[in-house]
Design a protein around this motif. Sequence first.
Motif, PDB file in Angstrom:
ATOM      1  N   THR A  42       0.818  -0.716  -0.142  1.00  0.00           N
ATOM      2  CA  THR A  42      -0.308  -0.048  -0.153  1.00  0.00           C
ATOM      3  C   THR A  42       1.315   1.352   0.112  1.00  0.00           C
ATOM      4  O   THR A  42       2.010   1.430   0.384  1.00  0.00           O
ATOM      5  CB  THR A  42      -1.150  -0.038   1.444  1.00  0.00           C
ATOM      6  OG1 THR A  42      -1.696  -0.883   1.499  1.00  0.00           O
ATOM      7  CG2 THR A  42      -2.509   1.156   1.080  1.00  0.00           C
ATOM      8  N   VAL A  43       0.339   2.352  -0.837  1.00  0.00           N
ATOM      9  CA  VAL A  43       1.027   3.232  -0.895  1.00  0.00           C
ATOM     10  C   VAL A  43       0.689   4.761  -0.986  1.00  0.00           C
ATOM     11  O   VAL A  43      -0.745   4.459  -1.379  1.00  0.00           O
ATOM     12  CB  VAL A  43       2.259   3.350  -2.243  1.00  0.00           C
ATOM     13  CG1 VAL A  43       3.495   2.496  -2.494  1.00  0.00           C
ATOM     14  CG2 VAL A  43       1.229   2.930  -3.443  1.00  0.00           C
ATOM     15  N   SER A  44       1.311   6.013  -0.348  1.00  0.00           N
ATOM     16  CA  SER A  44       1.082   7.002  -0.398  1.00  0.00           C
ATOM     17  C   SER A  44       0.484   7.187  -1.810  1.00  0.00           C
ATOM     18  O   SER A  44       1.560   6.951  -2.861  1.00  0.00           O
ATOM     19  CB  SER A  44       1.385   8.140   0.572  1.00  0.00           C
ATOM     20  OG  SER A  44       2.385   8.366   0.251  1.00  0.00           O
TER      21      SER A  44
ATOM     22  N   MET B 109       4.133   7.659  -3.100  1.00  0.00           N
ATOM     23  CA  MET B 109       4.643   6.542  -3.183  1.00  0.00           C
ATOM     24  C   MET B 109       5.570   6.204  -2.044  1.00  0.00           C
ATOM     25  O   MET B 109       6.354   5.050  -2.192  1.00  0.00           O
ATOM     26  CB  MET B 109       5.753   6.551  -4.347  1.00  0.00           C
ATOM     27  CG  MET B 109       4.978   6.763  -5.825  1.00  0.00           C
ATOM     28  SD  MET B 109       3.157   5.593  -5.915  1.00  0.00           S
ATOM     29  CE  MET B 109       4.054   4.446  -6.650  1.00  0.00           C
TER      30      MET B 109
ATOM     31  N   VAL C  31       5.690   4.307   0.756  1.00  0.00           N
ATOM     32  CA  VAL C  31       5.629   2.319   1.935  1.00  0.00           C
ATOM     33  C   VAL C  31       4.279   2.595   2.361  1.00  0.00           C
ATOM     34  O   VAL C  31       5.058   3.387   3.996  1.00  0.00           O
ATOM     35  CB  VAL C  31       5.985   1.635   1.581  1.00  0.00           C
ATOM     36  CG1 VAL C  31       5.887  -0.026   1.975  1.00  0.00           C
ATOM     37  CG2 VAL C  31       6.960   1.014   0.020  1.00  0.00           C
TER      38      VAL C  31
ATOM     39  N   SER D 134      11.412   2.819   0.582  1.00  0.00           N
ATOM     40  CA  SER D 134      10.384   3.938   0.308  1.00  0.00           C
ATOM     41  C   SER D 134      11.276   4.961   0.660  1.00  0.00           C
ATOM     42  O   SER D 134      12.208   5.157   0.803  1.00  0.00           O
ATOM     43  CB  SER D 134       9.402   3.599   1.462  1.00  0.00           C
ATOM     44  OG  SER D 134       8.696   4.832   1.169  1.00  0.00           O
ATOM     45  N   PRO D 135      10.567   6.040  -0.543  1.00  0.00           N
ATOM     46  CA  PRO D 135       9.911   6.361  -1.912  1.00  0.00           C
ATOM     47  C   PRO D 135      10.292   5.421  -2.739  1.00  0.00           C
ATOM     48  O   PRO D 135      11.571   5.037  -3.139  1.00  0.00           O
ATOM     49  CB  PRO D 135       9.054   7.374  -1.701  1.00  0.00           C
ATOM     50  CG  PRO D 135      10.354   8.075  -1.687  1.00  0.00           C
ATOM     51  CD  PRO D 135      11.413   7.724  -0.213  1.00  0.00           C
TER      52      PRO D 135
ATOM     53  N   GLY E 110      -3.068   0.469  -4.399  1.00  0.00           N
ATOM     54  CA  GLY E 110      -1.971  -0.339  -3.918  1.00  0.00           C
ATOM     55  C   GLY E 110      -1.569  -1.383  -5.182  1.00  0.00           C
ATOM     56  O   GLY E 110      -2.237  -1.469  -5.399  1.00  0.00           O
TER      57      GLY E 110
END
Length: 144
Positions: free
Chosen positions: A88-90, A93, A95, A121-122, A135
């Motif tokens: 799952t990413v924001s 990007m 993590v 990450s990112p 994600g």
Amino acid sequence: MTTHLSRIHTTRTSLAKLVVISLLAACTTPPPAEAPTPIAQPPVQSAPPATPAPDMAGFVTTMSAKIKRHIKIPKNLRGNPEAIFYVTVSPTMAVLKVEKRKGSGNPAYDRSIEKAIRAASPLPPWPAGEPLPPGFILKFRPNM
């Protein structure tokens, strides 16, 4: 041994639209007509080409390399087991969450992959024009 990131699953709808658009374009393109006699035109000065947006294949390659450099392959790893993780990413990007969906059978290898994903990450920027899913699934094998 190297780890291979075999696939990234994107939203099915965007891929389905791309396939449908490609198929429609292929089916509706008229046959080429005879070429008209060209008319001489002065050369047109164009602006320098814009930097192309990274495509999905470029994204996968860049992300794979960024994650792979952090993976430590345990000495006791046998065969070429597959491990699957959901990441799952924001929007930036980063993590946010790493979930193991299928273990490789070697807990040390699975932990190494999870740590490598977090350490990367990112992740690289998502391709422009593609909708960012919340994600995606990452698949790993040590020998690919």
